[in-house]
Enzyme design. Sequence first.
Site, mmCIF file in Angstrom:
data_model
loop_
_atom_site.group_PDB
_atom_site.id
_atom_site.type_symbol
_atom_site.label_atom_id
_atom_site.label_comp_id
_atom_site.label_asym_id
_atom_site.label_seq_id
_atom_site.Cartn_x
_atom_site.Cartn_y
_atom_site.Cartn_z
ATOM 1 C CE LYS A 68 -54.870 -61.024 -55.968
ATOM 2 N NZ LYS A 68 -55.568 -61.137 -57.268
ATOM 3 C CB THR A 69 -58.972 -64.948 -51.255
ATOM 4 O OG1 THR A 69 -58.858 -63.540 -51.433
ATOM 5 C CG2 THR A 69 -59.556 -65.230 -49.880
ATOM 6 C CG ASP A 113 -57.426 -58.764 -50.771
ATOM 7 O OD1 ASP A 113 -56.544 -58.817 -51.655
ATOM 8 O OD2 ASP A 113 -58.646 -58.799 -51.031
ATOM 9 C CB THR A 162 -54.848 -55.888 -58.094
ATOM 10 O OG1 THR A 162 -55.066 -54.651 -57.397
ATOM 11 C CG2 THR A 162 -55.834 -56.935 -57.582
ATOM 12 N NE ARG A 221 -63.996 -63.002 -56.922
ATOM 13 C CZ ARG A 221 -62.997 -62.311 -56.376
ATOM 14 N NH1 ARG A 221 -62.657 -61.143 -56.875
ATOM 15 N NH2 ARG A 221 -62.344 -62.797 -55.343
#
Length: 340
Positions: A68-69, A113, A162, A221
């Site tokens: 997302k980032t 975020d 999330t 990640r």
Amino acid sequence: MADDAAFLDAEADELERAAEAALRPRRLADFVGQAVVRDQLALVLDAAKARGSAPDHVLLSGPPGLGKTTLAMIIAAELHGALRLTSGPAVQHPGDLAAILSSLQEDDVLFIDEIHRLARPVEEMLYLAMEDFRVDVVVGKGPGATAIPLTLPRFTVVGATTRAGLLPAPLRDRFGFTGHLEFYSPAELEQVLSRSARLLGAELEPAAGAELAGRSRGTPRIANRLLRRVQDWAQVRGTGSLDLAATHAALDLFEVDERGLDRLDRSVLRALCERFGGGPVGLSTLAVAVGEEPETVETVAEPFLVREGLVSRTPRGRVATAAAYEHLGLARPDDGALWG
């Protein structure tokens, strides 16, 4: 990671975010996976650039660690604007948001975020900014307070969450595009790992990449984190080659098994199966049994264990499945013992 118990936590701390920055793609064409969201977002951005205007605000939802980032950074790069990053917990007062908004320039991207954690007064100010591109700055207090309207340049909000279900409907409705990010397939993770290895100046053998992809929980990640640990092992204790032997040795050292479970995951399973006869058992009791906080068990270990079909959540508590006993190599109790 600072805590071995959270070695495969998909959340990232500040040190890991710095390490990730060098591996992030800079263009949408280089972004691996999420084909549907990527194609939809490309259309939105291309149309906005053709019109010469800012694109609609973008909401990205999905589990942590899926990009997302990275997508927010790509959006800013595609629009040739600056990226301003913040988070819901960091913006708790309207004045904080007003200060951020007043610093934005034309075509800038404001990335928020954990947007579902914004305070309600901040949300109300954000509504106006997203819809009318203005904010009302209150000067003074009490009866003498004056609201001064401040016009904002055309900018784009990219929100990440999330837990999309916690977003208030008025905030959700102000996003013109909503994309949900899914977990990656092993084949997609192999592409991510191959690209990351090149950027790290290492050559990853295909068999090692496939092994890492299979233990990464469908999360880039985590895949990149494991890759860095394999590179560490190869450089310090191996031949320098990122081969299958180095991969197995590194993953054994960091206690990541063939299904992607780490020490905390196996502790939760063993407590369920060996101490509580398979359950059901409450979250707090289970957390005490493994020596962790309930929030850690619920947010770090449990989602993956449930997704893998190793644990079930019932109204009476957590229950180990037959697959959990099989994974641990334990004999499953009879149904009466299993369900208490």
